[in-house]
Design an enzyme around this catalytic site. Structure first.
Site, PDB file in Angstrom:
ATOM      1  N   TYR A  64       0.859  -1.191   0.000  1.00 15.42           N
ATOM      2  CA  TYR A  64       0.000   0.000   0.000  1.00 15.42           C
ATOM      3  C   TYR A  64       0.889   1.233   0.000  1.00 15.42           C
ATOM      4  O   TYR A  64       1.920   1.262   0.699  1.00 15.42           O
ATOM      5  CB  TYR A  64      -0.887   0.029   1.247  1.00 15.42           C
ATOM      6  CG  TYR A  64      -2.330  -0.257   0.924  1.00 15.42           C
ATOM      7  CD1 TYR A  64      -3.001   0.548   0.012  1.00 15.42           C
ATOM      8  CD2 TYR A  64      -3.013  -1.312   1.510  1.00 15.42           C
ATOM      9  CE1 TYR A  64      -4.324   0.302  -0.316  1.00 15.42           C
ATOM     10  CE2 TYR A  64      -4.334  -1.568   1.185  1.00 15.42           C
ATOM     11  CZ  TYR A  64      -4.992  -0.751   0.264  1.00 15.42           C
ATOM     12  OH  TYR A  64      -6.288  -0.999  -0.052  1.00 15.42           O
ATOM     13  N   GLU A  66      -0.582   4.838  -0.337  1.00 20.58           N
ATOM     14  CA  GLU A  66      -1.373   6.066  -0.522  1.00 20.58           C
ATOM     15  C   GLU A  66      -0.540   7.271  -0.118  1.00 20.58           C
ATOM     16  O   GLU A  66       0.270   7.207   0.799  1.00 20.58           O
ATOM     17  CB  GLU A  66      -2.648   5.995   0.316  1.00 20.58           C
ATOM     18  CG  GLU A  66      -3.612   4.953  -0.225  1.00 20.58           C
ATOM     19  CD  GLU A  66      -4.931   4.944   0.516  1.00 20.58           C
ATOM     20  OE1 GLU A  66      -5.297   5.970   1.101  1.00 20.58           O
ATOM     21  OE2 GLU A  66      -5.586   3.898   0.497  1.00 20.58           O
ATOM     22  N   ASP A 241      -6.561  15.503 -23.240  1.00 20.60           N
ATOM     23  CA  ASP A 241      -6.453  14.058 -23.022  1.00 20.60           C
ATOM     24  C   ASP A 241      -5.690  13.502 -24.231  1.00 20.60           C
ATOM     25  O   ASP A 241      -6.240  13.387 -25.330  1.00 20.60           O
ATOM     26  CB  ASP A 241      -7.869  13.473 -22.936  1.00 20.60           C
ATOM     27  CG  ASP A 241      -7.879  11.967 -22.763  1.00 20.60           C
ATOM     28  OD1 ASP A 241      -6.830  11.331 -22.988  1.00 20.60           O
ATOM     29  OD2 ASP A 241      -8.949  11.425 -22.430  1.00 20.60           O
ATOM     30  N   THR A 270      -3.186   7.786 -21.027  1.00 15.09           N
ATOM     31  CA  THR A 270      -2.929   6.418 -20.603  1.00 15.09           C
ATOM     32  C   THR A 270      -1.468   6.146 -20.938  1.00 15.09           C
ATOM     33  O   THR A 270      -0.832   6.918 -21.657  1.00 15.09           O
ATOM     34  CB  THR A 270      -3.815   5.402 -21.351  1.00 15.09           C
ATOM     35  OG1 THR A 270      -3.690   5.648 -22.750  1.00 15.09           O
ATOM     36  CG2 THR A 270      -5.259   5.501 -20.936  1.00 15.09           C
ATOM     37  N   LYS A 273      -1.136   2.860 -24.727  1.00 17.92           N
ATOM     38  CA  LYS A 273      -1.553   2.903 -26.140  1.00 17.92           C
ATOM     39  C   LYS A 273      -0.302   3.140 -26.994  1.00 17.92           C
ATOM     40  O   LYS A 273       0.621   2.331 -26.959  1.00 17.92           O
ATOM     41  CB  LYS A 273      -2.633   3.966 -26.326  1.00 17.92           C
ATOM     42  CG  LYS A 273      -3.909   3.671 -25.532  1.00 17.92           C
ATOM     43  CD  LYS A 273      -5.019   4.629 -25.884  1.00 17.92           C
ATOM     44  CE  LYS A 273      -6.325   4.265 -25.221  1.00 17.92           C
ATOM     45  NZ  LYS A 273      -6.510   4.857 -23.885  1.00 17.92           N
ATOM     46  N   ARG A 279      -0.579  -1.033 -18.690  1.00 19.59           N
ATOM     47  CA  ARG A 279      -1.943  -0.499 -18.645  1.00 19.59           C
ATOM     48  C   ARG A 279      -2.056   0.451 -17.457  1.00 19.59           C
ATOM     49  O   ARG A 279      -1.923   0.035 -16.305  1.00 19.59           O
ATOM     50  CB  ARG A 279      -2.892  -1.693 -18.488  1.00 19.59           C
ATOM     51  CG  ARG A 279      -4.354  -1.414 -18.555  1.00 19.59           C
ATOM     52  CD  ARG A 279      -5.091  -2.685 -18.904  1.00 19.59           C
ATOM     53  NE  ARG A 279      -4.751  -3.071 -20.258  1.00 19.59           N
ATOM     54  CZ  ARG A 279      -5.240  -2.499 -21.368  1.00 19.59           C
ATOM     55  NH1 ARG A 279      -6.150  -1.554 -21.270  1.00 19.59           N
ATOM     56  NH2 ARG A 279      -4.845  -2.876 -22.556  1.00 19.59           N
TER      57      ARG A 279
HETATM   58  N1  DSN Z   1     -10.894   2.363 -24.605  1.00 20.56           N
HETATM   59  C1  DSN Z   1     -10.019   3.353 -25.179  1.00 20.56           C
HETATM   60  C2  DSN Z   1     -10.054   3.333 -26.645  1.00 20.56           C
HETATM   61  O1  DSN Z   1     -10.182   2.254 -27.202  1.00 20.56           O
HETATM   62  O2  DSN Z   1      -9.944   4.360 -27.291  1.00 20.56           O
HETATM   63  C3  DSN Z   1     -10.294   4.704 -24.655  1.00 20.56           C
HETATM   64  O3  DSN Z   1     -10.750   4.649 -23.355  1.00 20.56           O
END
Ligand code: DSN
Length: 478
Positions: A64, A66, A241, A270, A273, A279
């Site tokens: 943990y 936090e 974003d 994120t 990607k 992730r």
């Molecule tokens: N699920 C992602 C996507 O496929 O674009 C975005 O949250």
């Protein structure tokens, strides 16, 4: 490091898991086989490096933590501090950001942290100020009532879902569309491009607290300098974003007006990607928002995932290497080759092409819904996802679009010649698929017919295409 080390590491891990629950070990092995054998064109997916994957499978998972580096709610966080500080340092250096917060578990979490930070920073609430300076016990019931009223109904202007925005940018069914008084901007119906004059007009009329830039299905560059000017002109905080295109920013393909980091007050992403990490999520911000952003956990988030922060540090270190810029450029070259291959065969693409990592095919030209096309492609070994197109007549469930992206195949090493072959496979499947009918004879949005022999043939061709570019070549589980 020898490739043998990767095989040994993963084989040993599976052996240990198999001794407890063999079905999990089998599923992990099957996932590798499936990923190796399919043409992965999901624009938001990638393949993390073995080092990134291995950084997650360890005892950091047991801790943990936090709070923030050096200021935790739990004892014994010195090693978590090391990896969290490293991940944040890599993120700041990679993106040229003043501050990085690497705890969010996902992009949605990162966006919630950003919303909280902006609300706390911007909303004039005497009650909130008291609460922030730890005089919570001094607040009366009336103060709390005022605080909730003052924080509620603040305004957000973001890109609409069907124009390519993300559901957390104010889409009504999402919490962002419920906690904010929301309005959205779309794209020009003729060109499919963002019309900055229309965004400015909407901002002038609506006067949002937050202007959101960024997308999950818009195949073009966005001029963040102009969006910042629009935000400034109405006193809005500018949030971007960049989850989908963070890898293109990290790899310096998107620079100047197209790099959100110097222009936005706060940037979320994120890490899995185009950035090719584990992730997870991350927030970058200007110094004035750092204190609120760092309250993300436990204000908004559950306990941080130290094993994932360790993997973020590894992946961000990889993204700082010179070869990542080459990778990022090849993502775009491949997307453009894929777009050209589809266009030359008669496909209709939203905006007529791409200048990022994704292509959006309007499959209504093939007489199909996105759902029918997605399933027919899947039958043929091609993994994509259905997606709305602007003003989509088939709605967000069936859709009229297929979104495809190149980060994953580019990681495997496929190049522009293979993208043309991929376009041929996609076009073959879509032209050979026919929409089905419901029992009462009305057109079905889900049923379709595709000769299974043809689907198998295309799947075989997809496997052949991938054979030259093995996935995780250093990992032999046999
Ligand atoms: N699920 C992602 C996507 O496929 O674009 C975005 O949250």
């Amino acid at each position: 490091m020898s490739r043998n080390a990767e095989s040994t590491a993963f084989r040993s891990a599976l052996e240990v898991i198999r001794a407890v629950e063999p079905r999990v070990a089998d599923a992990i092995g099957a996932e590798l086989t499936d990923q190796r054998e399919s043409l992965k064109l999901i624009a938001s997916e990638n393949y993390a490096s073995p080092a990134t994957l291995l950084a997650m499978g360890n005892w950091f998972s047991d801790k943990y933590a936090e709070g923030t580096v050096g200021r935790r709610f739990y004892a014994g966080c010195q090693n978590v501090d090391t990896v969290e500080a490293l991940a944040a340092e890599h993120a700041r250096e990679l993106f040229g950001a003043a501050h990085a917060y690497v705890q969010p578990h996902s992009g949605i979490d990162a966006n919630l942290v950003a919303f909280w930070a902006v609300l706390a920073d911007r909303v004039e609430s005497p009650a909130l100020k008291k609460a922030q300076v730890r005089q919570v016990n001094d607040l009366t019931e009336a103060d709390w009532f005022a605080l909730r009223r003052e924080l509620g109904n603040q305004r957000m202007l973001g890109m609409s879902l069907d124009a390519g925005g993300h559901l957390t940018h104010g889409f009504r069914p999402n919490i962002s569309g419920k906690m904010f008084d929301q309005r959205s901007y779309g794209t020009d119906p003729t060109t499919g491009l963002i019309d900055y004059d229309r965004v400015a007009e909407a901002a002038r009329e609506f006067k949002p607290l937050i202007l959101v830039g960024g997308y999950s299905a818009y195949p073009r560059k966005v001029n963040f300098r102009i969006l910042r000017e629009i935000a400034d002109s109405v006193g809005a905080t500018f949030m971007v974003d960049m989850a989908h295109f963070a890898g293109l920013v990290a790899g310096k393909v998107f620079t100047g007006d197209f790099d959100p980091v110097p222009h936005a007050h706060i940037v979320t992403t994120t890490t899995h990607k185009s950035l090719r990490g584990p992730r997870g999520g991350m927030v970058l911000c200007q110094p004035e928002l750092a204190d609120q952003v760092d309250r993300g956990c436990p204000m908004v988030l559950g306990g941080p995932l130290p094993h994932v922060m360790a993997a973020k540090a590894v992946a961000l270190a990889e993204a700082r290497r010179p070869d990542f810029a080459d990778y990022a450029q090849r993502i775009v070259d491949n997307a453009q080759a894929l777009a050209e291959g589809l266009l030359s065969r008669g496909a209709t693409l939203v905006t007529g092409g791409t200048d990022n990592h994704l292509v959006l095919i309007d499959v209504s030209g093939y007489g199909l819904t996105g759902r029918q096309a997605e399933q027919a492609l899947l039958d043929s070994g091609i993994v994509t996802n259905r997606n709305s197109v602007p003003q989509d007549p088939s709605g967000a469930w069936y859709t009229s679009g297929i979104r495809i992206g190149t980060p994953a195949l580019t990681t495997r090493g496929l190049g522009t010649a293979e993208m043309d072959q991929t376009a041929e496979l996609i076009h073959t499947v879509l032209t050979q698929t026919t929409a089905g009918a419901n029992a009462d004879g009305t057109p079905s949005k889900a049923k379709y017919t595709l000769d299974p022999g043809l689907a198998d043939k295309v799947a075989g061709q997809a496997t052949d295409l991938l054979a030259t570019y093995p996935l995780y070549p250093g990992v032999d589980l046999s």
